[in-house]
Write a protein that holds these residues in place. Structure first.
Motif, PDB file in Angstrom:
ATOM      1  N   ARG A 109       0.816  -1.220   0.000  1.00  0.00           N
ATOM      2  CA  ARG A 109       0.000   0.000   0.000  1.00  0.00           C
ATOM      3  C   ARG A 109       0.842   1.260   0.000  1.00  0.00           C
ATOM      4  NH1 ARG A 109      -4.758   0.522   4.160  1.00  0.00           N
ATOM      5  NH2 ARG A 109      -3.081   0.212   5.691  1.00  0.00           N
ATOM      6  N   TYR A 110       1.963   1.245   0.742  1.00  0.00           N
ATOM      7  CA  TYR A 110       2.755   2.462   0.906  1.00  0.00           C
ATOM      8  C   TYR A 110       4.230   2.275   0.572  1.00  0.00           C
ATOM      9  CZ  TYR A 110      -1.386   3.960   3.504  1.00  0.00           C
ATOM     10  OH  TYR A 110      -2.664   4.286   3.865  1.00  0.00           O
ATOM     11  N   MET A 111       4.608   1.103   0.058  1.00  0.00           N
ATOM     12  CA  MET A 111       6.009   0.826  -0.264  1.00  0.00           C
ATOM     13  C   MET A 111       6.137   0.310  -1.682  1.00  0.00           C
ATOM     14  SD  MET A 111       7.350  -1.191   3.136  1.00  0.00           S
ATOM     15  CE  MET A 111       5.865  -2.183   3.401  1.00  0.00           C
ATOM     16  N   THR A 112       7.332   0.435  -2.244  1.00  0.00           N
ATOM     17  CA  THR A 112       7.591  -0.088  -3.572  1.00  0.00           C
ATOM     18  C   THR A 112       9.075  -0.433  -3.700  1.00  0.00           C
ATOM     19  OG1 THR A 112       7.276   0.335  -5.944  1.00  0.00           O
ATOM     20  CG2 THR A 112       8.085   2.168  -4.621  1.00  0.00           C
ATOM     21  N   GLY A 113       9.419  -1.131  -4.770  1.00  0.00           N
ATOM     22  CA  GLY A 113      10.811  -1.407  -5.085  1.00  0.00           C
ATOM     23  C   GLY A 113      11.568  -2.136  -3.997  1.00  0.00           C
ATOM     24  N   GLY A 114      12.805  -1.703  -3.774  1.00  0.00           N
ATOM     25  CA  GLY A 114      13.668  -2.365  -2.809  1.00  0.00           C
ATOM     26  C   GLY A 114      13.156  -2.293  -1.385  1.00  0.00           C
ATOM     27  N   VAL A 115      12.450  -1.229  -1.040  1.00  0.00           N
ATOM     28  CA  VAL A 115      11.908  -1.107   0.318  1.00  0.00           C
ATOM     29  C   VAL A 115      10.863  -2.196   0.555  1.00  0.00           C
ATOM     30  CG1 VAL A 115      10.713   0.403   1.947  1.00  0.00           C
ATOM     31  CG2 VAL A 115      12.347   1.378   0.327  1.00  0.00           C
ATOM     32  N   LEU A 116       9.951  -2.357  -0.384  1.00  0.00           N
ATOM     33  CA  LEU A 116       8.930  -3.399  -0.275  1.00  0.00           C
ATOM     34  C   LEU A 116       9.560  -4.785  -0.270  1.00  0.00           C
ATOM     35  CD1 LEU A 116       6.024  -4.473  -0.328  1.00  0.00           C
ATOM     36  CD2 LEU A 116       6.038  -4.152  -2.824  1.00  0.00           C
ATOM     37  N   SER A 117      10.503  -4.998  -1.160  1.00  0.00           N
ATOM     38  CA  SER A 117      11.153  -6.300  -1.252  1.00  0.00           C
ATOM     39  C   SER A 117      11.864  -6.661   0.041  1.00  0.00           C
ATOM     40  CB  SER A 117      12.153  -6.285  -2.417  1.00  0.00           C
ATOM     41  OG  SER A 117      12.900  -7.479  -2.458  1.00  0.00           O
ATOM     42  N   SER A 118      12.589  -5.703   0.602  1.00  0.00           N
ATOM     43  CA  SER A 118      13.374  -5.977   1.804  1.00  0.00           C
ATOM     44  C   SER A 118      12.496  -6.245   3.020  1.00  0.00           C
ATOM     45  CB  SER A 118      14.310  -4.802   2.093  1.00  0.00           C
ATOM     46  OG  SER A 118      15.257  -4.661   1.068  1.00  0.00           O
ATOM     47  N   TRP A 119      11.453  -5.414   3.206  1.00  0.00           N
ATOM     48  CA  TRP A 119      10.570  -5.640   4.349  1.00  0.00           C
ATOM     49  C   TRP A 119       9.790  -6.949   4.198  1.00  0.00           C
ATOM     50  CZ3 TRP A 119      10.932  -3.764   8.920  1.00  0.00           C
ATOM     51  CH2 TRP A 119      11.393  -2.465   9.153  1.00  0.00           C
ATOM     52  N   SER A 120       9.375  -7.272   2.981  1.00  0.00           N
ATOM     53  CA  SER A 120       8.664  -8.535   2.755  1.00  0.00           C
ATOM     54  C   SER A 120       9.549  -9.724   3.099  1.00  0.00           C
ATOM     55  CB  SER A 120       8.199  -8.620   1.298  1.00  0.00           C
ATOM     56  OG  SER A 120       7.275  -7.607   0.988  1.00  0.00           O
ATOM     57  N   THR A 121      10.800  -9.650   2.668  1.00  0.00           N
ATOM     58  CA  THR A 121      11.749 -10.717   2.967  1.00  0.00           C
ATOM     59  C   THR A 121      11.979 -10.841   4.468  1.00  0.00           C
ATOM     60  OG1 THR A 121      12.852 -10.373   0.839  1.00  0.00           O
ATOM     61  CG2 THR A 121      14.086 -11.569   2.518  1.00  0.00           C
ATOM     62  N   SER A 122      12.012  -9.724   5.155  1.00  0.00           N
ATOM     63  CA  SER A 122      12.217  -9.734   6.601  1.00  0.00           C
ATOM     64  C   SER A 122      11.077 -10.433   7.330  1.00  0.00           C
ATOM     65  CB  SER A 122      12.340  -8.299   7.123  1.00  0.00           C
ATOM     66  OG  SER A 122      13.440  -7.655   6.543  1.00  0.00           O
ATOM     67  N   LEU A 123       9.836 -10.050   6.970  1.00  0.00           N
ATOM     68  CA  LEU A 123       8.689 -10.682   7.619  1.00  0.00           C
ATOM     69  C   LEU A 123       8.603 -12.165   7.251  1.00  0.00           C
ATOM     70  CD1 LEU A 123       5.803  -8.047   7.416  1.00  0.00           C
ATOM     71  CD2 LEU A 123       7.530  -8.383   9.192  1.00  0.00           C
ATOM     72  N   ALA A 124       9.007 -12.502   6.028  1.00  0.00           N
ATOM     73  CA  ALA A 124       8.997 -13.907   5.619  1.00  0.00           C
ATOM     74  C   ALA A 124       9.977 -14.717   6.463  1.00  0.00           C
ATOM     75  CB  ALA A 124       9.355 -14.024   4.133  1.00  0.00           C
ATOM     76  N   LYS A 125      11.132 -14.154   6.762  1.00  0.00           N
ATOM     77  CA  LYS A 125      12.104 -14.868   7.607  1.00  0.00           C
ATOM     78  C   LYS A 125      11.569 -15.043   9.016  1.00  0.00           C
ATOM     79  CE  LYS A 125      16.900 -15.123   9.071  1.00  0.00           C
ATOM     80  NZ  LYS A 125      16.543 -15.623  10.398  1.00  0.00           N
ATOM     81  N   ASN A 126      10.947 -13.998   9.552  1.00  0.00           N
ATOM     82  CA  ASN A 126      10.323 -14.139  10.865  1.00  0.00           C
ATOM     83  C   ASN A 126       9.287 -15.260  10.866  1.00  0.00           C
ATOM     84  OD1 ASN A 126      11.816 -12.202  12.168  1.00  0.00           O
ATOM     85  ND2 ASN A 126      10.161 -10.694  12.315  1.00  0.00           N
ATOM     86  N   LYS A 127       8.501 -15.324   9.770  1.00  0.00           N
ATOM     87  CA  LYS A 127       7.479 -16.372   9.663  1.00  0.00           C
ATOM     88  C   LYS A 127       8.129 -17.751   9.696  1.00  0.00           C
ATOM     89  CE  LYS A 127       3.066 -17.345   8.831  1.00  0.00           C
ATOM     90  NZ  LYS A 127       1.952 -16.845   9.671  1.00  0.00           N
ATOM     91  N   ARG A 128       9.192 -17.937   8.940  1.00  0.00           N
ATOM     92  CA  ARG A 128       9.881 -19.227   8.902  1.00  0.00           C
ATOM     93  C   ARG A 128      10.470 -19.578  10.257  1.00  0.00           C
ATOM     94  NH1 ARG A 128      12.032 -17.042   4.144  1.00  0.00           N
ATOM     95  NH2 ARG A 128      14.038 -16.708   5.174  1.00  0.00           N
ATOM     96  N   ASP A 129      10.916 -18.560  10.989  1.00  0.00           N
ATOM     97  CA  ASP A 129      11.545 -18.789  12.288  1.00  0.00           C
ATOM     98  C   ASP A 129      10.544 -18.864  13.434  1.00  0.00           C
ATOM     99  OD1 ASP A 129      13.946 -18.739  10.968  1.00  0.00           O
ATOM    100  OD2 ASP A 129      14.467 -16.699  11.547  1.00  0.00           O
ATOM    101  N   GLY A 130       9.251 -18.720  13.122  1.00  0.00           N
ATOM    102  CA  GLY A 130       8.232 -18.791  14.161  1.00  0.00           C
ATOM    103  C   GLY A 130       8.191 -17.574  15.061  1.00  0.00           C
ATOM    104  N   LEU A 131       8.557 -16.409  14.519  1.00  0.00           N
ATOM    105  CA  LEU A 131       8.618 -15.188  15.304  1.00  0.00           C
ATOM    106  C   LEU A 131       7.598 -14.161  14.820  1.00  0.00           C
ATOM    107  CD1 LEU A 131      12.516 -14.758  15.415  1.00  0.00           C
ATOM    108  CD2 LEU A 131      11.047 -15.776  17.173  1.00  0.00           C
ATOM    109  N   VAL A 132       7.173 -13.311  15.738  1.00  0.00           N
ATOM    110  CA  VAL A 132       6.313 -12.185  15.404  1.00  0.00           C
ATOM    111  C   VAL A 132       6.867 -10.944  16.107  1.00  0.00           C
ATOM    112  CG1 VAL A 132       4.232 -13.573  15.063  1.00  0.00           C
ATOM    113  CG2 VAL A 132       4.772 -12.685  17.351  1.00  0.00           C
ATOM    114  N   LEU A 133       6.397  -9.795  15.681  1.00  0.00           N
ATOM    115  CA  LEU A 133       6.795  -8.532  16.301  1.00  0.00           C
ATOM    116  C   LEU A 133       5.621  -7.957  17.081  1.00  0.00           C
ATOM    117  CD1 LEU A 133       8.745  -7.076  13.281  1.00  0.00           C
ATOM    118  CD2 LEU A 133       9.742  -7.555  15.523  1.00  0.00           C
TER     119      LEU A 133
END
Length: 213
Positions: A109-133
């Motif tokens: 909604r409010y991000m694009t390009g590398g910013v969106l890609s990087s944050w998406s990857t970060s949350l995906a890693k948290n998901k794989r590791d069983g973590l939430v914020l």
């Protein structure tokens, strides 16, 4: 005053301690991209590329605010729209980070390009590791540049963001994964107007170390 945004923030773990890369192209997408660079693990919700030095207290060292009283009506509207997008990005990250919902289309909604890609990857890693914020960030954004004057498409924002109350928890137990506190970090962002989507999107971002503002 121009922000020197020469680096992309690598949120590959949402918690990286030191990583840098050149900003990639910024293409609007509601689908998460891929951040290929990894870095060492830190403690909280933000990352620190080490690109920004460390003043002693929150807000110190930020560029002077843009003089809105001297701007055109178009510039003032652009500044307001960019601030809404920037703060909307943080609000979405806090909300979606609570379930590590990296596939949610609202990530775009409010991000694009590398910013969106990087944050998406970060949350995906948290998901794989069983973590939430859990918790929330604190910020104090200011517009420092709006350009061009006639029909603005680029707004630069400087901010001091605290992740002291935005920590990782184990999703299944609710226990704190790492209670080491964060702190105030300088964030510099470019918010661009996307003519296809007809909205403002955060297209570039750099975040400094704890104590960098």
């Amino acid at each position: 005053m121009k922000l020197k945004l020469r680096q992309r923030v690598l949120f590959s773990a949402l918690v990286t301690a030191s990583a840098t890369a050149l900003l990639g192209g910024c293409t609007t997408s509601s689908q998460p991209g891929t951040a290929s660079d990894a870095a060492s693990t830190s403690k909280t919700g933000l990352t620190s590329p080490g690109a920004i030095s460390s003043p002693s207290s929150a807000g110190v060292g930020l560029p002077s605010p843009w003089a809105s009283d001297k701007g055109s009506p178009a510039q003032r509207a652009a500044a307001q729209g960019a601030l809404v997008a920037y703060q909307g990005m943080w609000n979405d990250l806090v909300r979606l980070g609570a379930t590590s919902d990296w596939k949610n289309p609202e990530m775009g909604r409010y991000m694009t390009g590398g910013v969106l890609s990087s944050w998406s990857t970060s949350l995906a890693k948290n998901k794989r590791d069983g973590l939430v914020l859990r918790g929330s960030t604190k910020d104090m954004p200011r517009v420092v540049s709006v350009s061009p004057a006639g029909q603005p498409t680029r707004v630069e924002i400087a901010d001091c963001v605290s992740d002291s109350n935005w920590l990782q928890y184990v999703a299944t137990t609710g226990k704190v994964a790492n209670a080491t506190p964060g702190g105030w970090r300088r964030s510099e962002a470019v918010v661009s107007y996307d003519t296809d989507w007809e909205r403002w999107l955060v297209s570039q971002q750099v975040i400094g170390e704890v104590g960098s503002c």
